[in-house]
Scaffold this motif. Structure first.
Motif, PDB file in Angstrom:
ATOM      1  N   SER A  29      -5.293 106.229  36.364  1.00  6.38           N
ATOM      2  CA  SER A  29      -3.929 106.960  35.849  1.00  6.38           C
ATOM      3  C   SER A  29      -3.632 108.015  36.959  1.00  6.38           C
ATOM      4  CB  SER A  29      -4.515 107.884  34.511  1.00  6.38           C
ATOM      5  OG  SER A  29      -4.639 106.908  33.447  1.00  6.38           O
ATOM      6  N   LEU A 160      -1.537 102.657  29.148  1.00  4.57           N
ATOM      7  CA  LEU A 160      -1.256 104.026  29.091  1.00  4.57           C
ATOM      8  C   LEU A 160      -0.415 104.633  29.843  1.00  4.57           C
ATOM      9  CD1 LEU A 160      -4.664 105.426  27.612  1.00  4.57           C
ATOM     10  CD2 LEU A 160      -2.617 104.933  26.180  1.00  4.57           C
ATOM     11  N   SER A 161      -0.409 104.508  31.058  1.00  8.19           N
ATOM     12  CA  SER A 161       0.444 104.908  32.090  1.00  8.19           C
ATOM     13  C   SER A 161       1.955 104.249  32.113  1.00  8.19           C
ATOM     14  CB  SER A 161      -0.278 104.553  33.468  1.00  8.19           C
ATOM     15  OG  SER A 161      -1.542 105.154  33.940  1.00  8.19           O
ATOM     16  N   ALA A 169      -0.887 109.950  30.330  1.00 10.56           N
ATOM     17  CA  ALA A 169      -2.208 109.157  30.313  1.00 10.56           C
ATOM     18  C   ALA A 169      -3.546 109.960  30.709  1.00 10.56           C
ATOM     19  CB  ALA A 169      -2.327 107.862  31.031  1.00 10.56           C
ATOM     20  N   THR A 173      -7.157 110.513  28.483  1.00 11.59           N
ATOM     21  CA  THR A 173      -8.452 110.368  28.933  1.00 11.59           C
ATOM     22  C   THR A 173      -9.426 111.516  28.853  1.00 11.59           C
ATOM     23  OG1 THR A 173      -8.194 110.747  31.191  1.00 11.59           O
ATOM     24  CG2 THR A 173      -7.643 108.724  30.410  1.00 11.59           C
TER      25      THR A 173
END
Length: 409
Positions: A29, A160-161, A169, A173
């Motif tokens: 990310s 997620l990104s 993201a 995390t």
């Protein structure tokens, strides 16, 4: 070895896995955030790769002294809480519209320092939980789940990104580190405080660890070879992102999938490492695996769009499968022959040399990518892998089938 379920090792195993998942998702990310939102150049991406591992050069040796002086579980928990807070800081700066590449580099450097202390300490903690006889099994399990996390982390980071944006993201995390801290806090195994030496000298204790590693011809050979290999691997880190994002024009999710092949290969390698070592000998498993990395890696520069992605997929998967066999064999050997009182400093000395080469390679990769172009820079990295294998081939290691179980302290 005690059962993983409900045991101290089981909780360490789960905590290390959660930590690696958070680290892998965060790594991808952060690099995607730099390459897209902050429009980082190849050279700047090289500095970012260096920032992620510069801590091994800065504090690995003192971290080893710390790991031998204090109880290790509290150190592991503190490191994860610190990394969780740092990852949460990145999106906060972005939301305030003040995030710069310099600030991102600073956060990555400090988080990397915490990673150094965590890695040195947890590797020194394993023998206390499983005993010497259980090291190969324990390290195989740790490597298998680490590889699973490496496989899932980049893919998850890419998804997620692309779905929420790279900066969001990064925020998500931080939960991996919090989960790891919680799991480690549940370990109930009694850990005795290390005996206090009659005299304490940071310089003297560091020198003792380095002397142990460099004074033995087998440890010296494997450490030098791994250092050259890691420098070359560091070269590839910014180049792989440039190749996938800019030359092949892959989406963030697709980049994550490609990078996840490293973990998939590593998982397979961890699962077969014991069988390979039993079949060909533990000494041979070390140098054969190092040599076999070369042809696997050289598939990467052959990658082209469309069906040509198969070269990258095959090369990246095989490289990390073979590398996992090397890691399990080499780490178990180091832990088995090292006295308890030197475990932290031994691990720190090896990581100082091996992992300290990664940031230097990252910077070199940025310069080589700019000067030679991405593909020829990757070929240069492949030459470095070959040199690492040659170091083992000319060492006494090549003449042995299995490694000695002890060395003189």
């Amino acid at each position: 070895m005690e059962s993983a379920r409900g045991s101290g090792f089981g909780l360490l195993w789960a905590g290390q896995t959660a930590s690696v998942v958070g680290g892998q998702v965060g790594d991808v990310s952060v690099r995607l955030l730099a390459a897209t939102a902050l429009a980082a150049t190849p050279l700047q991406l090289g500095f970012l790769s260096a920032a992620q591992t510069i801590g091994f050069l800065l504090i690995a040796l003192p971290a080893g002294v710390l790991a031998d002086r204090v109880r290790r579980r509290p150190v592991l928990i503190t490191c994860n809480l610190l990394r969780a807070g740092l990852l949460a800081l990145v999106p906060l700066l972005w939301w305030l519209d003040v995030l710069t590449l310099t600030q991102l580099l600073a956060v990555v450097v400090v988080a990397g320092l915490a990673q150094v202390v965590f890695d040195v300490t947890y590797q020194s903690y394993v023998p206390a939980l499983v005993g010497r006889a259980g090291l190969v099994t324990a390290n195989g399990r740790l490597e298998s789940t680490r590889s699973t996390a490496v496989a899932a982390g980049p893919a998850l980071g890419g998804v997620l990104s692309q779905t929420f944006g790279a900066v969001n993201a990064v925020f998500l995390t931080s939960g991996g580190y919090l989960a790891s801290a919680f799991l480690l806090s549940r370990i109930r195994a009694v850990e005795e405080r290390p005996a206090r030496p009659e005299t304490r000298s940071l310089r003297g204790e560091i020198a003792e660890g380095l002397k142990f590693v460099l004074g033995n011809k087998l440890l010296r050979a494997t450490t030098v070879a791994a250092t050259i290999f890691n420098f070359s691997y560091g070269i590839t880190q910014p180049l792989v992102i440039v190749l996938l994002v800019r030359e092949l024009a892959l989406t963030e999710a697709a980049v994550g999938v490609m990078l996840a092949l490293a973990g998939a290969g590593g998982l397979v390698g961890a699962l077969v490492a014991g069988r390979v070592a039993d079949g060909i000998g533990r000494s041979r498993a070390i140098w054969v695996s190092e040599l076999a990395c070369v042809p696997a890696f050289l598939l990467l520069p052959l990658t082209f769009p469309g069906r040509g992605l198969a070269f990258f997929a095959a090369g990246y998967f095989l490289l990390h499968l073979i590398l996992s066999v090397f890691n399990v064999s080499n780490l178990s050997f180091r832990q088995a022959i090292c006295p308890d009182r030197l475990l932290g400093r031994m691990n720190a000395s090896v990581r100082f040399l091996m992992w300290g080469a990664l940031p230097l390679g990252g910077v070199a990769g940025g310069f080589l990518g700019t000067a030679l172009g991405t593909r020829w820079a990757l070929v240069a990295a492949g030459a470095g892998f070959l040199l690492a294998a040659l170091v083992l081939l000319v060492s006494p290691l090549r003449r042995l089938r299995d490694l000695p179980e002890t060395v003189a302290a």
